[in-house]
Each structure stands twice: as C-alpha cells, then as structure tokens.
Design a protein around this motif. Sequence first.
Motif, short mmCIF file in Angstrom:
data_model
loop_
_atom_site.label_atom_id
_atom_site.label_comp_id
_atom_site.label_asym_id
_atom_site.label_seq_id
_atom_site.Cartn_x
_atom_site.Cartn_y
_atom_site.Cartn_z
N UNK A 101 0.82 -1.21 0.00
CA UNK A 101 0.00 0.00 0.00
C UNK A 101 0.86 1.26 0.00
N UNK A 102 1.88 1.29 0.84
CA UNK A 102 2.76 2.46 0.88
C UNK A 102 3.33 2.76 -0.49
N UNK A 106 2.33 5.98 -3.04
CA UNK A 106 3.36 6.91 -3.51
C UNK A 106 3.40 6.95 -5.04
N UNK A 107 3.28 5.78 -5.67
CA UNK A 107 3.28 5.72 -7.13
C UNK A 107 2.09 6.47 -7.71
N UNK A 108 0.91 6.21 -7.16
CA UNK A 108 -0.30 6.85 -7.67
C UNK A 108 -0.29 8.36 -7.43
N UNK A 109 0.26 8.78 -6.30
CA UNK A 109 0.27 10.20 -5.96
C UNK A 109 1.09 11.02 -6.94
N UNK A 110 2.04 10.38 -7.62
CA UNK A 110 2.83 11.11 -8.63
C UNK A 110 1.98 11.55 -9.81
N UNK A 111 0.85 10.87 -10.01
CA UNK A 111 -0.06 11.25 -11.08
C UNK A 111 -1.04 12.33 -10.65
N UNK A 112 -1.19 12.53 -9.33
CA UNK A 112 -2.12 13.52 -8.81
C UNK A 112 -3.15 12.88 -7.89
N UNK A 113 -4.38 13.25 -8.08
CA UNK A 113 -5.49 12.75 -7.25
C UNK A 113 -5.73 11.27 -7.57
#
Length: 248
Positions: A101-102, A106-113
């Motif tokens: 999950x961590x 972090x990976x998804x947050x680089x794309x934004x929301x």
Amino acid sequence: MRTLLVINPNTSAHVSALLQRHVQAAAGSGVSVRTVTARFGAPYIACEASYAVAAHATLDAWAAALAGGAPAPDAVLVGCFGDPGLFALRECSPVPVTGLAEAAFATAARHGRFGVVTGGERWRPMLQRLAQALGLGERLAGIHTVAPTGAQLAADPAAAQRLLAQACRDAARQMQLQAVILGGAGLAGMAAAIQPEVDVPVIDSVMAGAHEALHAMAPAPRRERPGCDVPWAGVSRELAALGLPTPG
C-alpha cells in the motif's frame, strides 16, 4: 547476489506463490526473491482483528527468517495491501522495509489525485488510516470497495477482471481521479489486464511494491543489530530473540 525478502502476513500458500512469481519477475535474474508465509493468523485479512494479528505475524516471520544467524536480506517487502506491521518492522530492521500500500500510494500520488479499488468493505477505514499515517490522506480521493474479498476475487480471475474493470472505471469517473490503485496481493497482474479498459493509469500494488523495494536496495548504512527495546514474553522463540535479554 542481492536478496529481497517478501513477507506474506496471511497464511495462504497460494498468495505467497503469487507474490513470489510476480516479484521475482519484476526483480529479474540479478536479485534473489524469497517469499515467506505467516506462521499463524488468518488465510486472508479482512477486518481489524485479522489485521492486528497479521502485524504480529509479520514481525514473527521476519524474526524466523533471521533465526540461526541467517544473514539479513537487502530489503523487505510486506506483501499485503494494508501493510500490517510495516512501521514496527521498519523500526527494528537494519534494512529498508516497504509495503504494497505504501508503495502504491506513492506511485499513484505522482499522477495527482488517486483512488483505490479493492475487495472487502472493512478495508476502507484501515486504508484511510494508513494513508493519513503516510502523509497522503489529502491525495487519496476515496476508496471503492467491491463486495468480494481479495481472496474471493483471486479465486475467480475472469469474473474478478470484469468486476474490477467496471469498478475502476466507476471510481475514476465519480471521483475524478488521475490514477486508480488496484489493491491486493491476490490481484497481482490484473491491473495490466484491465488497463486498456480504463482511461487513467491503473497501479498494480504488487508491482509498485516490488519496484519500490528493489529501488530501496541501493547501498546504505545498516544498523549494527536489528532488535527492539523491551524484553518480550509469550511470543515465539525467534521473535523473543529480537527483544532485550530478559532480566535475571
């Protein structure tokens, strides 16, 4: 050769085999991946109680992996989307520790929301709490849970793929996401299969965890001795060895 230890915090040998296959494929031939299964607990984690037991099982699996003077790996990956025991293991480990999950957050947050699609209604508050603890609560737009648990989804991949693809499309549209995480160790590999049906990036939590753990293997100072600051009683012999010696 560098080594990566993957800890499956539940007792499912099937999930361990799935993790081993996908993480080793991501690691390539230059890294040896070893996946270990929790010695006690639940076959899948779907509530607060099973999550709490899984955190203990994660620490126990780590201690058992070091038993008999075995060398520490170069990094550890907690192979559960929810990361039970992550912070505790990181505190007493001499090597980098990350969780599915961590890494996926972090990976998804680089794309934004971003949002999460996963199995099991009871995961929603647990994942929201983890996102807050990781400092990503504001980026997490929401969590879309489907009725089947992760274990049930993994048992019928074809039906799961249809259900999850629709769930990802719905989540992306309703929450106006820039990325969606498909969360669950048992769902490894499904993100790639449903990506053509979803308009935003679909993050595979297992692949995100594998890549983060492999990246963390870069040379860094290790703590001299892994361990904890208090003596323990009533736990496994291996786990007790990581605490302080019992007085007297």
